[in-house]
Design an enzyme around this catalytic site. Structure first.
Site, PDB file in Angstrom:
ATOM      1  N   GLU A  62       1.053  -6.588  12.719  1.00  0.00           N
ATOM      2  CA  GLU A  62      -0.139  -6.799  13.555  1.00  0.00           C
ATOM      3  C   GLU A  62      -0.732  -8.190  13.326  1.00  0.00           C
ATOM      4  O   GLU A  62      -1.252  -8.790  14.243  1.00  0.00           O
ATOM      5  CB  GLU A  62      -1.194  -5.699  13.285  1.00  0.00           C
ATOM      6  CG  GLU A  62      -2.253  -5.653  14.385  1.00  0.00           C
ATOM      7  CD  GLU A  62      -3.407  -4.689  14.111  1.00  0.00           C
ATOM      8  OE1 GLU A  62      -3.478  -4.120  13.008  1.00  0.00           O
ATOM      9  OE2 GLU A  62      -4.251  -4.541  15.012  1.00  0.00           O
ATOM     10  N   ARG A 103       0.803  -1.228   0.000  1.00  0.00           N
ATOM     11  CA  ARG A 103       0.000   0.000   0.000  1.00  0.00           C
ATOM     12  C   ARG A 103       0.834   1.275   0.000  1.00  0.00           C
ATOM     13  O   ARG A 103       0.338   2.339  -0.371  1.00  0.00           O
ATOM     14  CB  ARG A 103      -1.005  -0.046   1.152  1.00  0.00           C
ATOM     15  CG  ARG A 103      -2.130  -1.027   0.849  1.00  0.00           C
ATOM     16  CD  ARG A 103      -3.025  -1.229   2.045  1.00  0.00           C
ATOM     17  NE  ARG A 103      -2.737  -2.459   2.751  1.00  0.00           N
ATOM     18  CZ  ARG A 103      -3.057  -2.694   4.013  1.00  0.00           C
ATOM     19  NH1 ARG A 103      -3.651  -1.756   4.721  1.00  0.00           N
ATOM     20  NH2 ARG A 103      -2.781  -3.847   4.573  1.00  0.00           N
TER      21      ARG A 103
HETATM   22  O1  LIG Z   1       2.852  -1.738  11.821  1.00  0.00           O
HETATM   23  P1  LIG Z   1       2.653  -3.152  11.382  1.00  0.00           P
HETATM   24  O2  LIG Z   1       2.067  -4.023  12.459  1.00  0.00           O
HETATM   25  O3  LIG Z   1       3.908  -3.733  10.819  1.00  0.00           O
HETATM   26  O4  LIG Z   1       1.552  -3.174  10.235  1.00  0.00           O
HETATM   27  C1  LIG Z   1       1.516  -2.232   9.200  1.00  0.00           C
HETATM   28  C2  LIG Z   1       1.697  -2.875   7.864  1.00  0.00           C
HETATM   29  O5  LIG Z   1       0.655  -3.814   7.622  1.00  0.00           O
HETATM   30  C3  LIG Z   1       0.070  -3.561   6.349  1.00  0.00           C
HETATM   31  O6  LIG Z   1       0.755  -4.199   5.320  1.00  0.00           O
HETATM   32  P2  LIG Z   1       0.572  -5.738   4.903  1.00  0.00           P
HETATM   33  O7  LIG Z   1       1.804  -6.447   5.333  1.00  0.00           O
HETATM   34  O8  LIG Z   1      -0.734  -6.247   5.381  1.00  0.00           O
HETATM   35  O9  LIG Z   1       0.686  -5.715   3.367  1.00  0.00           O
HETATM   36  P3  LIG Z   1      -0.028  -5.067   2.110  1.00  0.00           P
HETATM   37  O10 LIG Z   1       0.303  -3.605   2.127  1.00  0.00           O
HETATM   38  O11 LIG Z   1       0.676  -5.816   1.070  1.00  0.00           O
HETATM   39  O12 LIG Z   1      -1.507  -5.327   2.171  1.00  0.00           O
HETATM   40  C4  LIG Z   1       0.252  -2.059   6.183  1.00  0.00           C
HETATM   41  O13 LIG Z   1       0.147  -1.682   4.821  1.00  0.00           O
HETATM   42  C5  LIG Z   1       1.607  -1.821   6.776  1.00  0.00           C
HETATM   43  O14 LIG Z   1       2.636  -2.013   5.818  1.00  0.00           O
HETATM   44  N1  LIG Z   2      -5.833  -2.757  11.337  1.00  0.00           N
HETATM   45  C1  LIG Z   2      -5.240  -2.662  10.157  1.00  0.00           C
HETATM   46  N2  LIG Z   2      -5.945  -2.263   9.065  1.00  0.00           N
HETATM   47  C2  LIG Z   2      -5.341  -2.161   7.851  1.00  0.00           C
HETATM   48  N3  LIG Z   2      -4.065  -2.459   7.654  1.00  0.00           N
HETATM   49  C3  LIG Z   2      -3.329  -2.850   8.712  1.00  0.00           C
HETATM   50  N4  LIG Z   2      -2.028  -3.192   8.799  1.00  0.00           N
HETATM   51  C4  LIG Z   2      -1.801  -3.530  10.079  1.00  0.00           C
HETATM   52  N5  LIG Z   2      -2.892  -3.407  10.816  1.00  0.00           N
HETATM   53  C5  LIG Z   2      -3.869  -2.977   9.975  1.00  0.00           C
END
Ligand SMILES: O=P(O)(O)OC[C@H]1O[C@H](OP(=O)(O)OP(=O)(O)O)[C@H](O)[C@@H]1O
Ligand SMILES: Nc1ncnc2[nH]cnc12
Length: 247
Positions: free
Chosen positions: A166, A129
């Site tokens: 998370e 993202r």
């Molecule tokens: O602070 P954190 O606990 O590390 O979580 C945050 C991360 O989680 C999500 O990415 P995700 O890995 O789900 O990947 P995506 O962007 O590919 O959907 C979001 O876009 C952040 O990069």
């Molecule tokens: N609660 C949440 N919603 C969307 N993206 C996330 N990445 C980590 N935690 C998330």
């Protein structure tokens, strides 16, 4: 009343009356320069007032943009795993006006935090993202864009860092020649939750000798205290998570 305590609405009036005062000042006294010599105190105050009213306009614009962007987020309970309230940022990109508001808000935030010599040379976006707005923001800032990707996606020599987020564990990678030593680097992503992803990206920047100037996120889930894992300044457009009532 000192000029700095004027309400913003009167700044322009005070500017014009102070230039009149210079024109009518007697030739020279110990407290006034000659009429044809600009009084450095007066001109400094005038430019400070102009700067502060520009800053106030930027702050007001940013506050309004934040309200608009917050209203566009959608939530999905128990996605991708039970107990997670997922914040969906995609409606912002589906709407031209919201998309443009997001970029304007990020630009104002960067201006507020990293103006002048502090401007980044490189913007890093985190897969996936962070790729949605990282390149557009980099263009606006006149910086290059570099992706940090999940393991196995980047060709050539890479650096790797593991992390917990998370809802799971993963590996991030960056191409070894993506950053030159000493370059000023800003890391951007949509959301900071536990901070695991952002901290791993920060460690990759340091492994390559980059100068990590800070992080910018659209949304911070502050109750997870992710920013405590980061050792560079953190700026966020939106903070907190409140479950929205279904319409
Ligand atoms: O602070 P954190 O606990 O590390 O979580 C945050 C991360 O989680 C999500 O990415 P995700 O890995 O789900 O990947 P995506 O962007 O590919 O959907 C979001 O876009 C952040 O990069
Ligand atoms: N609660 C949440 N919603 C969307 N993206 C996330 N990445 C980590 N935690 C998330």
């Amino acid at each position: 009343m000192p000029a700095t305590s004027l309400p913003d609405s009167l700044h322009g009036q005070r500017d014009s009356s102070s230039s009149q005062a210079v024109n009518t000042t007697p030739a020279s006294t110990s407290s006034h320069p000659p009429a044809d010599t600009p009084d450095p105190t007066t001109s400094t105050n005038a430019s400070q007032r102009r700067l502060s009213s520009t800053a106030t306009a930027g702050t007001t614009e940013l506050s309004n943009l934040k309200i608009k962007l917050r209203g566009a987020l959608r939530q999905f309970p128990d996605f991708p795993t039970p107990g997670i309230l997922f914040e969906d940022i995609l409606p912002i990109f589906a709407d031209v006006d919201l998309h443009s508001s997001l970029l304007r808000a990020l630009e104002l935030l960067v201006d507020e935090k990293y103006s002048g010599a502090g401007k980044p040379d490189v913007v890093i976006g985190l897969e996936a993202r962070g790729f949605l707005f990282g390149p557009s923001l980099a263009l606006k800032l006149g910086a290059s864009f570099v992706p940090v990707r999940k393991q196995g996606k980047l060709p050539g020599p890479t650096e790797t860092a593991s992390y917990k987020k998370e809802y799971g564990e993963d590996f991030f990678q960056i191409q070894k020649d993506a950053i030159r030593a000493g370059q000023r680097v800003l890391i951007v992503d949509d959301i900071i939750a536990t901070g695991g992803s952002a901290a791993a990206a920060g460690s990759l920047v340091k492994q390559l000798g980059g100068n990590l100037v800070g992080y910018i996120f659209m949304l911070e889930l502050d109750f997870l205290k992710g920013r405590d894992k980061l050792d560079a300044p953190v700026s966020t457009l939106l903070t907190g998570q409140e479950e929205k009532k279904p319409a």
